[in-house]
Enzyme design. Sequence first.
Site, short mmCIF file in Angstrom:
data_model
loop_
_atom_site.label_atom_id
_atom_site.label_comp_id
_atom_site.label_asym_id
_atom_site.label_seq_id
_atom_site.Cartn_x
_atom_site.Cartn_y
_atom_site.Cartn_z
CG ASP A 60 -2.02 0.94 1.18
OD1 ASP A 60 -1.76 2.16 1.08
OD2 ASP A 60 -3.17 0.48 1.22
CG PHE A 82 -1.29 4.60 -13.10
CD1 PHE A 82 -1.94 5.39 -14.03
CD2 PHE A 82 -0.11 3.96 -13.47
CE1 PHE A 82 -1.44 5.53 -15.31
CE2 PHE A 82 0.40 4.10 -14.75
CZ PHE A 82 -0.26 4.88 -15.67
CB SER A 126 -9.29 13.26 -13.61
OG SER A 126 -10.59 13.17 -14.12
CB ALA A 127 -11.31 15.60 -18.02
CE1 TYR A 150 -10.65 9.91 -8.80
CE2 TYR A 150 -12.04 11.20 -10.27
CZ TYR A 150 -10.94 10.39 -10.06
OH TYR A 150 -10.11 10.08 -11.12
CE LYS A 154 -7.24 11.29 -9.51
NZ LYS A 154 -6.04 10.45 -9.44
NE ARG A 232 -18.76 13.05 -19.54
CZ ARG A 232 -19.91 13.72 -19.48
NH1 ARG A 232 -20.34 14.41 -20.52
NH2 ARG A 232 -20.63 13.70 -18.37
P1 NAD Z 1 -7.80 1.28 -11.26
O1 NAD Z 1 -8.63 1.23 -10.03
O2 NAD Z 1 -7.99 0.21 -12.27
O3 NAD Z 1 -6.25 1.32 -10.87
C1 NAD Z 1 -5.78 1.88 -9.67
C2 NAD Z 1 -4.89 0.85 -9.00
O4 NAD Z 1 -4.37 1.40 -7.79
C3 NAD Z 1 -5.61 -0.43 -8.65
O5 NAD Z 1 -4.87 -1.53 -9.13
C4 NAD Z 1 -5.67 -0.43 -7.12
O6 NAD Z 1 -5.62 -1.74 -6.59
C5 NAD Z 1 -4.44 0.40 -6.78
N1 NAD Z 1 -4.51 1.14 -5.51
C6 NAD Z 1 -5.52 1.91 -5.05
N2 NAD Z 1 -5.19 2.43 -3.84
C7 NAD Z 1 -3.95 1.99 -3.55
C8 NAD Z 1 -3.07 2.17 -2.46
N3 NAD Z 1 -3.42 2.92 -1.39
N4 NAD Z 1 -1.86 1.56 -2.47
C9 NAD Z 1 -1.51 0.80 -3.53
N5 NAD Z 1 -2.30 0.58 -4.59
C10 NAD Z 1 -3.51 1.16 -4.60
O7 NAD Z 1 -8.01 2.72 -11.91
P2 NAD Z 1 -7.52 3.28 -13.31
O8 NAD Z 1 -8.71 3.50 -14.13
O9 NAD Z 1 -6.41 2.46 -13.84
O10 NAD Z 1 -7.01 4.72 -12.85
C11 NAD Z 1 -5.64 4.98 -12.56
C12 NAD Z 1 -5.49 6.41 -12.10
O11 NAD Z 1 -5.98 7.28 -13.11
C13 NAD Z 1 -6.29 6.76 -10.84
O12 NAD Z 1 -5.51 7.64 -10.06
C14 NAD Z 1 -7.51 7.46 -11.38
O13 NAD Z 1 -8.05 8.38 -10.45
C15 NAD Z 1 -6.93 8.19 -12.59
N6 NAD Z 1 -7.94 8.47 -13.61
C16 NAD Z 1 -8.69 7.46 -14.11
C17 NAD Z 1 -9.67 7.73 -15.07
C18 NAD Z 1 -10.53 6.62 -15.61
O14 NAD Z 1 -11.55 6.92 -16.21
N7 NAD Z 1 -10.19 5.35 -15.48
C19 NAD Z 1 -9.84 9.04 -15.52
C20 NAD Z 1 -9.04 10.05 -15.00
C21 NAD Z 1 -8.07 9.74 -14.04
C1 UD1 Z 2 -16.96 9.91 -14.71
C2 UD1 Z 2 -16.72 10.68 -13.43
C3 UD1 Z 2 -15.42 11.45 -13.55
C4 UD1 Z 2 -14.28 10.51 -13.90
C5 UD1 Z 2 -14.63 9.77 -15.18
C6 UD1 Z 2 -13.60 8.79 -15.59
C7 UD1 Z 2 -18.97 11.17 -12.57
C8 UD1 Z 2 -19.96 12.23 -12.28
N1 UD1 Z 2 -17.85 11.57 -13.19
O1 UD1 Z 2 -17.02 10.84 -15.75
O2 UD1 Z 2 -15.13 12.12 -12.34
O3 UD1 Z 2 -13.07 11.23 -14.06
O4 UD1 Z 2 -15.87 9.07 -14.98
O5 UD1 Z 2 -13.57 7.70 -14.73
O6 UD1 Z 2 -19.16 10.01 -12.23
N2 UD1 Z 2 -23.61 7.25 -18.82
C9 UD1 Z 2 -24.85 6.70 -19.04
N3 UD1 Z 2 -25.15 5.50 -18.48
C10 UD1 Z 2 -24.27 4.80 -17.69
C11 UD1 Z 2 -22.98 5.38 -17.48
C12 UD1 Z 2 -22.70 6.61 -18.05
O7 UD1 Z 2 -25.69 7.29 -19.74
O8 UD1 Z 2 -24.60 3.72 -17.17
C13 UD1 Z 2 -23.29 8.54 -19.47
C14 UD1 Z 2 -22.97 9.65 -18.48
O9 UD1 Z 2 -24.13 10.32 -18.10
C15 UD1 Z 2 -22.02 10.52 -19.31
C16 UD1 Z 2 -21.29 9.51 -20.22
O10 UD1 Z 2 -22.12 8.35 -20.25
O11 UD1 Z 2 -22.75 11.40 -20.11
C17 UD1 Z 2 -19.92 9.12 -19.71
O12 UD1 Z 2 -20.05 8.66 -18.38
P1 UD1 Z 2 -18.82 8.02 -17.56
O13 UD1 Z 2 -18.22 6.92 -18.34
O14 UD1 Z 2 -19.31 7.70 -16.19
O15 UD1 Z 2 -17.75 9.20 -17.51
P2 UD1 Z 2 -17.90 10.71 -17.02
O16 UD1 Z 2 -19.28 11.04 -16.62
O17 UD1 Z 2 -17.24 11.57 -18.03
#
Ligand code: NAD
Ligand code: UD1
Length: 339
Positions: A60, A82, A126-127, A150, A154, A232
Amino acid sequence: MSHKVLVTGGAGYIGSHTVVELLKANFEVIVVDNLCNSSRVALTRVEGIAGGLVRFYECDIRNSNQLLKVFRENKIESVIHFAGLKAVGESVTDPISYYENNVAGTVQLLKVMRQCDVRTLVFSSSATVYGDPASVPVCEGFPRSATNPYGRSKLIVEDILEDLCNSEAGWRVARLRYFNPVGAHASGEIGEDPRGIPNNLLPYIAQVAIGRREYLSVFGGDYPTIDGTGVRDFIHVVDLAKGHLAALNYLGVNEGLLTANLGTGSGVSVLQMVAAFERACGKSISYKVVDRRPGDVAQCWADPSYAKTVLAWEAQCSLDEMCADAWRWQSKNPNGFVI
Ligand code: NAD
Ligand code: UD1
């Protein structure tokens, strides 16, 4: 001598795809992950795809003694960070976990990095830091805001990193603002494996296609967008992964702080995504338009031109490739990494 990079959260969705690209580019990769949202199997698959080995620590990031041991055992040169929690809804009901993992965890990591004289970091922002943007496409200089814990975690980490770079010379930090990562590695061996009911659009659609869910709820059909549904900037996770290598290259020759959007620059609506996925899987996806999801913005897509200029990086994969790869992963692994 190959460059040694520590990847925190490297067993997760974006992390595992980035580790593949790092191994292919001959980096030596050390992964730290507590597996709270991922599976060890992902890293075995990563090694199979890339034909290289990963040094894995189930650890961790909040545990500084263990983290220090990882740094001491490996002569790490840079870090891609990440690790963190990412479910918006959960962050509202359990904010402490989000501040503890995402903020305090990052502070622990930074302390250990400084103690070990490692000052190169790529951070997953993140966006979401743009809140509800006043206009699209979104540029890096736009105002930032948070509407949930969340997003605030960030924002706080972004600010900590800026303070750090201002406090002391030698830091090389990239804050990469991801738009909406989707898709999977083209092998179908690794991909997104959400626990429970998916929050995000594409994993939900994929589970409808495979028969795990009956229909998609489309959150809102009355937005001021092309067809009333949310818009998006979906980006292929492999393109996103490659952006991290571009950032490491940049930091190799530039000190200080870099902030860049990683997106495609194109907006795609929920219904356009449904149609693209139907083309990819050859089935029709049932959906019902329901109320808007609280906290959602109507539209958000990137101006990715800064990343193109400074990182010489731009997204390559089309929407159809994103869907085809997501479907290959889903159909080869109907229950994710559970084997
Ligand atoms: P994910 O959950 O698949 O990966 C995150 C990893 O971190 C996991 O494997 C989890 O087990 C590990 N983890 C969490 N807390 C931990 C800790 N305290 N110590 C060690 N390991 C830990 O998520 P992801 O989609 O791969 O996202 C990676 C990063 O990108 C995150 O910081 C997330 O906030 C950011 N991000 C993701 C998205 C998205 O849509 N997936 C969008 C914008 C930003
Ligand atoms: C979400 C998170 C954002 C995060 C991003 C990537 C919220 C409010 N925002 O964004 O903080 O950085 O994921 O992980 O949760 N949608 C549906 N049906 C569904 C799921 C989604 O209609 O079951 C729509 C949503 O309303 C949105 C689009 O699909 O318009 C994308 O949704 P999603 O994939 O959750 O991403 P974000 O909303 O952009």
